[in-house]
Design an enzyme around this catalytic site. Sequence first.
Site, mmCIF file in Angstrom:
data_model
loop_
_atom_site.group_PDB
_atom_site.id
_atom_site.type_symbol
_atom_site.label_atom_id
_atom_site.label_comp_id
_atom_site.label_asym_id
_atom_site.label_seq_id
_atom_site.Cartn_x
_atom_site.Cartn_y
_atom_site.Cartn_z
ATOM 1 N N ARG A 180 0.167 -1.287 0.044
ATOM 2 C CA ARG A 180 -0.267 0.149 -0.040
ATOM 3 C C ARG A 180 0.506 1.704 0.079
ATOM 4 O O ARG A 180 1.913 1.355 0.675
ATOM 5 C CB ARG A 180 -0.470 0.451 0.959
ATOM 6 N N SER A 192 7.602 -4.892 6.703
ATOM 7 C CA SER A 192 7.843 -6.285 7.178
ATOM 8 C C SER A 192 8.736 -7.486 7.292
ATOM 9 O O SER A 192 8.238 -8.513 7.323
ATOM 10 C CB SER A 192 6.129 -6.343 6.872
ATOM 11 N N ASP A 251 5.774 -4.225 10.605
ATOM 12 C CA ASP A 251 4.230 -3.800 10.528
ATOM 13 C C ASP A 251 3.835 -3.574 12.514
ATOM 14 O O ASP A 251 3.410 -3.624 12.333
ATOM 15 C CB ASP A 251 4.054 -5.029 9.763
HETATM 16 C C1 G6P Z 1 -0.758 -5.264 8.325
HETATM 17 C C2 G6P Z 1 -0.101 -4.398 7.572
HETATM 18 C C3 G6P Z 1 0.670 -4.678 7.173
HETATM 19 C C4 G6P Z 1 0.777 -6.554 8.087
HETATM 20 C C5 G6P Z 1 -0.533 -7.239 7.718
HETATM 21 C C6 G6P Z 1 -0.125 -8.618 7.978
HETATM 22 O O1 G6P Z 1 -2.314 -4.673 8.170
HETATM 23 O O2 G6P Z 1 -0.590 -2.784 7.582
HETATM 24 O O3 G6P Z 1 1.544 -3.922 6.858
HETATM 25 O O4 G6P Z 1 2.233 -6.897 7.461
HETATM 26 O O5 G6P Z 1 -1.121 -6.909 8.198
HETATM 27 O O6 G6P Z 1 -1.325 -9.125 7.298
HETATM 28 P P1 G6P Z 1 -1.075 -9.338 6.067
HETATM 29 O O7 G6P Z 1 -2.437 -10.804 6.640
HETATM 30 O O8 G6P Z 1 -1.531 -8.759 4.979
HETATM 31 O O9 G6P Z 1 0.104 -10.943 6.561
HETATM 32 C C1 BGC Z 2 8.463 -10.836 9.157
HETATM 33 C C2 BGC Z 2 8.458 -9.759 10.585
HETATM 34 C C3 BGC Z 2 6.538 -9.539 10.467
HETATM 35 C C4 BGC Z 2 5.708 -10.063 10.189
HETATM 36 C C5 BGC Z 2 4.926 -10.352 10.202
HETATM 37 C C6 BGC Z 2 7.514 -12.127 9.932
HETATM 38 O O1 BGC Z 2 7.720 -13.064 8.551
HETATM 39 O O2 BGC Z 2 9.993 -11.112 9.796
HETATM 40 O O3 BGC Z 2 9.604 -8.541 10.462
HETATM 41 O O4 BGC Z 2 6.576 -8.291 11.979
HETATM 42 O O5 BGC Z 2 6.708 -11.511 9.346
HETATM 43 O O6 BGC Z 2 4.491 -9.342 8.801
#
Ligand code: G6P
Ligand code: BGC
Length: 937
Positions: A554, A618, A672
């Site tokens: 995003r 992240s 994140d």
């Molecule tokens: C969020 C963030 C992302 C994050 C995500 C994890 O809200 O804005 O940056 O990595 O949650 O969720 P997802 O299920 O998309 O990995």
């Molecule tokens: C990353 C982290 C991150 C997490 C959740 C992991 O794979 O190493 O930095 O916070 O995923 O997105």
Amino acid sequence: MSSRQDEPVPQEPHKEAGSPACPAQWVGAAGTAQDPQSRSRHVTEVVSTGPVRHPRTLPATCLGPARLPQPVGAPGGSQLCSLPDPRCPQVQRVLQPLSLSLQQLSRVQHHMLAAMEAGLRLRKGAHTVPMLPTYVRSTPDGTGESWPPAPSRQLRWRTAPIGSGPLRAGGRAVPAAAAPDSPVLLSLQSKLQSWSKGYSCSGVVGRDVGQLLQAAIQRQSHDINVMVVVNDTVATMMGCRLGTKPCEVGLIVGAGTNSCFMEEARYVESLDDNEGRMCVNTEWGTFGDTGAMADILTTYDEHVDAGSLNKGKHRFEKLIGSLYLGEIARLLLVQLAQDKALHAGGTTPQLRTQGMVTALEGGLAAAQCLLQKLGLQPSDPDCFTVQQVCLAVVTRAACLCATSLAAMLTHMRKNRELPQLDVCVGVDGDTFQARRFRQTLLEMTKKLAPECTATLVSAVDDSRAQGVAVVAAVALRLEAQRREVDQLLQPLRLAPRARQQVQALLQCEMERGLRQETHAQASTRMLPTYVRATPDGSERGDFLALDLGGTNFRVLLVKLRSREAGGICMVSEIYSIPPEVAQGPGSQLFDHIVECIVDFQTKQGLWGRTLPLGFTFSFPCQQKSLDQGILLNWTKGFTASGCEGKDVVELLREAVRRKNQFDLDVVAIVNDTVGTMMSCGYDDPNCEVGLIVGTGTNACYMEELRNVEAVPGAEGRMCINMEWGAFGDNGCLDEFFTHFDAQVDRVSLNPGKQRFEKLISGMYLGEIVRMVLVELVEKELLFQGRPCPALQTPGIFPTKFLSTIESDGLALRQASAVLQNLGLAASVEDALLVRKVCQVVSLRAGQLCGAALAAVAEKIRDNRGLAQLAVTVGVDGTLYKLHPHFSQHVQQTVKELAPRCTVTFLQSEDGSGKGAALVAAVACRIAQSRAAPATGQ
Ligand code: G6P
Ligand code: BGC
């Protein structure tokens, strides 16, 4: 009586193939021969000719075009179920009360349906039928043990008489079909509710029949285990099938009547679980015991009831069961004799003797036999009258039986939410063998339940015995299967002790990660983030934010205003990161990110403005300051080359320089977890932990600076990005990894890395389930061992399937649909098993996550020397948010393992981009306040 020509000439009753001279059928003179072709359409009999059985189509009508027996002398067709001959008005008058209109039959059907539905409820009111769960959960699946019996398991039995006349003796054990020797004794409850059909042995009602039988066997020193006790309807249902299609309804129309059917378990309120189906024994013979049929009962029925052993009970059965039909017929003949319509008005002692009519046989010869037995002259007119009486009694019985069958089919159709129901009904009982009965039953059922098609499969001699054997075999198979499945899933189950161990291990790894000398060996990196405080609400300004590393990439514009001026306002755009970009050269990835920023700025009219930017990135980064982050390693499917070991802020700046079109002011890079904590912290100042359970998993929390040895200073706190996804990469969790986890790790893009994440997060749970399913198929515990090439494809079972399959409500149907889409034809048992696997895998993930979070909460409490800690965890991630039970598993485990912490979970609704902007805002404020003295402001 005058000559034959003056009298109504009885038509020759139809004889079924192979029927004896005195045919055991009740077709009276008015019975009409059927067109053999139309009759051969649906009803199938499974014939028993030895170990190998083939279905044979019986010549009889099923639910084809309705051909109701046309009422004679009832224009308009209102009276449907008796056929008094108009030429014999006295007979017609006596038989008239047995005639029932379609309206009356529909009413009975309606009452029966209501009584069945009420019977399924826990709080039973009046007008219910018992609807007893049988604990038979599946019909034969056609595999070896169950059907047909393998040659080594052929049935052998001996028929033993149970004595003549009603059984009223005290508690003698009645031999019952028993399954082959087996070490397993299934605890199927089989308490006798009440005797019927002339049985009244004392000391049995209310007791477990299986146990009584077992005790009797033991008294005689036999080595036999009673595995199952089943009702005859269940044995019939299980013992009949049409080709490979099992019967889902069992119907008995013999001395008594009853039925069973495969009900959706969720509608049986007395059951603890609501998975799949269970066979319910309706005991519909008791219908009407509380008066529901008062309007159709005749004086003959009342007499029969009054003279029975169980007066006032089993009223429905007494209108249908052959044990009672003969008596109804006898009473009708007595009445006809009194009315001088039989035997010129004379009666005989035999005619007046209860129980003298036992079989209602339809042929002329049978009528003669009966008249002789009753001491009456077998004249042609009397024979014809006897046939009329038999026909009327049988037809009414068939019509009433049809009302109940129609009610049951309608109920099944409704509960299965089907527009049309198509089921096989296994049927047994002497009454059913009579062609007139069968034909009327079929036609009337079709009329009353037009949206249901029932194929009646007639039981043969050994069907019931086979049925019992099948139940025993199915029970054995399921039991064996359950044990094997449990064994296979056992390593995936975390005992409370294991959960405590995980918590303790993480606590230890956290300490090691924070300390300089042990940091290198610790699997949780405990990275300082240079975020020293949660938001205080004073943050202001316009910021750009990037959010990379979750499902979506995003770009955002975040406007921070005072609450009075509207608070935080955000605009964002989602861009895709194609796998070839995520896994290609790093420069290409950052060029792509810059392209997206340019697009966003253009769309938002931001050209010419260089807004401060917060970058949610992240992945694990070593930070030396807020605006610098050295990528330690990629995770979650990213492998872009040339990035690891580099400062990603610098990589982004270089890409901006390559574009040479605009400037970017990156002021903060945040994980994140940190973005989420900050974002939630804006609303709840108690939010000092950030948790992500999405594609990956991780957590951050506010640690005392004095404990963070990598950062100088001892005052205040700093947010630590734990990077707990890597917990266990040093081998400390090895005892908890299963061979399924090892397989998932082996085929991942980063083998040996992120081992904890691979037990928990959305990127891997579906894969773990897939590995388990593959093994279940290999062990022939799933899909009957049919090969499932689809399951060999990595990623074919994404984690969102777990959410679908585990959701409440129509979960089983969902499971079947999911499997269907994968080209896997799943039985109810298969769907249940797949669901169980999903549950075990997601429960373990939730518990592991909860154990880790408990370690964090306890650390904070301990740090602050508090007896009780109240803390809020800001949470984000698709798995946590979308899975129906994951969050409960986490919360439950935290409660269990950190009882001195009150942990509140706050879901982030805005993503971590907002948090990154807040961090950027704080950084700008600090920078400005540092610059102010220098500029004299
Ligand atoms: C969020 C963030 C992302 C994050 C995500 C994890 O809200 O804005 O940056 O990595 O949650 O969720 P997802 O299920 O998309 O990995
Ligand atoms: C990353 C982290 C991150 C997490 C959740 C992991 O794979 O190493 O930095 O916070 O995923 O997105």
